[in-house]
Design a protein around this motif. Structure first.
Motif, short mmCIF file in Angstrom:
data_model
loop_
_atom_site.label_atom_id
_atom_site.label_comp_id
_atom_site.label_asym_id
_atom_site.label_seq_id
_atom_site.Cartn_x
_atom_site.Cartn_y
_atom_site.Cartn_z
N GLU A 28 -38.99 31.83 22.51
CA GLU A 28 -39.57 30.50 22.41
C GLU A 28 -40.39 30.36 21.13
O GLU A 28 -41.09 31.27 20.73
CB GLU A 28 -40.47 30.19 23.62
CG GLU A 28 -39.72 30.07 24.94
CD GLU A 28 -39.35 31.44 25.51
OE1 GLU A 28 -39.98 32.44 25.08
OE2 GLU A 28 -38.44 31.50 26.34
N LYS A 29 -40.31 29.19 20.52
CA LYS A 29 -41.09 28.89 19.33
C LYS A 29 -42.52 28.55 19.74
O LYS A 29 -42.74 27.92 20.78
CB LYS A 29 -40.47 27.70 18.59
CG LYS A 29 -41.04 27.43 17.20
CD LYS A 29 -40.24 26.35 16.52
CE LYS A 29 -40.74 26.09 15.10
NZ LYS A 29 -39.94 25.06 14.40
N ASN A 30 -43.49 28.99 18.95
CA ASN A 30 -44.90 28.72 19.24
C ASN A 30 -45.26 27.33 18.75
O ASN A 30 -45.54 27.13 17.57
CB ASN A 30 -45.79 29.77 18.58
CG ASN A 30 -47.21 29.72 19.09
OD1 ASN A 30 -47.69 28.69 19.56
ND2 ASN A 30 -47.90 30.85 19.01
N ARG A 220 -40.45 33.98 11.90
CA ARG A 220 -39.32 33.06 11.95
C ARG A 220 -39.18 32.44 13.34
O ARG A 220 -39.01 31.22 13.49
CB ARG A 220 -38.03 33.80 11.58
CG ARG A 220 -36.80 32.87 11.38
CD ARG A 220 -36.08 32.61 12.66
NE ARG A 220 -34.99 31.68 12.50
CZ ARG A 220 -35.09 30.36 12.60
NH1 ARG A 220 -36.27 29.80 12.82
NH2 ARG A 220 -34.03 29.58 12.50
N VAL A 221 -39.25 33.27 14.37
CA VAL A 221 -39.06 32.78 15.73
C VAL A 221 -40.26 31.96 16.19
O VAL A 221 -40.10 30.92 16.84
CB VAL A 221 -38.82 33.97 16.70
CG1 VAL A 221 -38.79 33.48 18.15
CG2 VAL A 221 -37.52 34.67 16.35
N SER A 222 -41.46 32.41 15.85
CA SER A 222 -42.67 31.76 16.34
C SER A 222 -43.00 30.47 15.59
O SER A 222 -43.46 29.49 16.19
CB SER A 222 -43.86 32.72 16.24
OG SER A 222 -43.63 33.89 17.00
N PHE A 223 -42.77 30.45 14.26
CA PHE A 223 -43.22 29.33 13.45
C PHE A 223 -42.10 28.50 12.83
O PHE A 223 -42.26 27.31 12.59
CB PHE A 223 -44.13 29.82 12.32
CG PHE A 223 -45.32 30.62 12.78
CD1 PHE A 223 -45.82 30.49 14.07
CD2 PHE A 223 -45.94 31.51 11.93
CE1 PHE A 223 -46.90 31.22 14.51
CE2 PHE A 223 -47.04 32.25 12.35
CZ PHE A 223 -47.52 32.11 13.65
N GLY A 224 -40.98 29.14 12.51
CA GLY A 224 -39.89 28.44 11.84
C GLY A 224 -39.40 29.21 10.63
O GLY A 224 -40.06 30.15 10.16
N PHE A 225 -38.27 28.81 10.07
CA PHE A 225 -37.60 29.58 9.01
C PHE A 225 -38.34 29.56 7.68
O PHE A 225 -38.32 30.53 6.93
CB PHE A 225 -36.17 29.04 8.83
CG PHE A 225 -35.39 29.76 7.77
CD1 PHE A 225 -34.94 31.06 7.99
CD2 PHE A 225 -35.10 29.15 6.56
CE1 PHE A 225 -34.22 31.73 7.01
CE2 PHE A 225 -34.37 29.81 5.58
CZ PHE A 225 -33.93 31.12 5.81
N LYS A 226 -39.00 28.46 7.35
CA LYS A 226 -39.62 28.34 6.03
C LYS A 226 -40.78 29.31 5.84
O LYS A 226 -41.08 29.71 4.70
CB LYS A 226 -40.10 26.91 5.79
CG LYS A 226 -41.13 26.42 6.78
CD LYS A 226 -41.44 24.94 6.55
CE LYS A 226 -42.42 24.40 7.59
NZ LYS A 226 -42.66 22.95 7.42
N TYR A 227 -41.41 29.73 6.93
CA TYR A 227 -42.57 30.61 6.82
C TYR A 227 -42.20 32.03 6.38
O TYR A 227 -42.80 32.55 5.43
CB TYR A 227 -43.35 30.62 8.13
CG TYR A 227 -43.98 29.29 8.46
CD1 TYR A 227 -45.23 28.94 7.96
CD2 TYR A 227 -43.31 28.37 9.25
CE1 TYR A 227 -45.81 27.72 8.25
CE2 TYR A 227 -43.88 27.14 9.56
CZ TYR A 227 -45.13 26.82 9.05
OH TYR A 227 -45.69 25.59 9.34
N PRO A 228 -41.23 32.69 7.00
CA PRO A 228 -40.84 34.01 6.49
C PRO A 228 -40.18 33.94 5.12
O PRO A 228 -40.28 34.89 4.33
CB PRO A 228 -39.86 34.53 7.55
CG PRO A 228 -39.32 33.32 8.21
CD PRO A 228 -40.49 32.36 8.23
#
Length: 249
Positions: A28-30, A220-228
């Protein structure tokens, strides 16, 4: 929390959340954290990574420091500006698409990751050349990778297969996360000469990449792709910039 990056307690909490995810990865995404705190966490994990890797840095400095043939080759082939663009922007984008994008299931993500990963396999195993090499095999490698992605997308996007894969991703996410981290780390053994010493020390030599993969995957999983992606590019740009300084040799 104002200015969390200067508070030790913040890093303790961040480390605890990260370790909790590694022990039991969640699909699950945070959504509870605001964007500002996600940016803080990404920067905080950037600092934590260097702290956690101090033993590995000391090992390289005091015990065994193999030649980074990939780095030496890129320094020979590219000017400083091109090296920053290729190593600091293009390669991180390719690696994040290949290894992190499809940690969250979507047919388009699977198609893109499979396409880029096939480029890796074709480059390293079939043609035995460099990821950034624009040689006689470049168009063949790119062409096959693009065709694979185009053919794979409608198959994965079909209703029956899409539902089964979505369920598989949720059910087996822990294995998918761990496998992606190990694959990302171990593929970086190609940075060094493939002799028996380096192969036997593979878990230690690729520990920095494994740590990066664990953190990138969590973000990536918690916040989204742009962050990593931002994390990875910043990490590479800093490392390349430091390597270009005169006193670093």
């Amino acid at each position: 929390m104002r200015y969390p990056l200067i508070k030790p307690k913040y890093y303790f909490t961040l480390f605890k959340e990260f370790i909790g995810f590694i022990k039991k990865p969640k699909y699950e995404k945070n959504l509870e954290k605001p964007v500002k705190l996600k940016i803080y966490d990404t920067i905080g994990l950037y600092f934590l990574k260097f702290i956690l890797l101090i033993p590995v840095i000391l090992f390289f400095a005091l015990v065994y420091d193999p030649e980074n043939v990939q780095k030496a080759n890129m320094l020979e082939r590219f000017s400083p500006l091109v090296l920053l663009v290729v190593g600091g922007i293009i390669l991180p984008l390719i690696e994040e698409v290949a290894f992190r994008l499809s940690l969250k299931f979507k047919p388009i993500y699977i198609a893109l990751s499979s396409s880029v990963f096939s480029y890796y396999v074709l480059t390293k195993i079939v043609f035995q050349t460099k990821i950034s090499a624009i040689d006689e095999s470049f168009m063949i490698r790119v062409g096959i990778a693009i065709v694979l992605g185009i053919l794979l997308y409608p198959v994965v996007n079909s209703t029956s297969i899409k539902e089964r894969l979505a369920n598989f991703w949720r059910t087996h996410f822990r294995s998918i996360y761990y496998i992606s981290c190990v694959c990302f780390a171990w593929i970086h053994i190609t940075k060094y000469e493939l002799n028996w010493t380096n192969i036997l020390l593979l878990p230690i030599l690729t520990l920095p990449q494994l740590m990066s993969a664990l953190i990138y995957g969590y973000i990536r999983v918690s916040f989204g792709f742009k962050y990593p992606l931002f994390f990875h590019m910043s990490n590479n740009l800093l490392a390349i910039s430091l390597s270009l300084l005169p006193f670093t040799g």
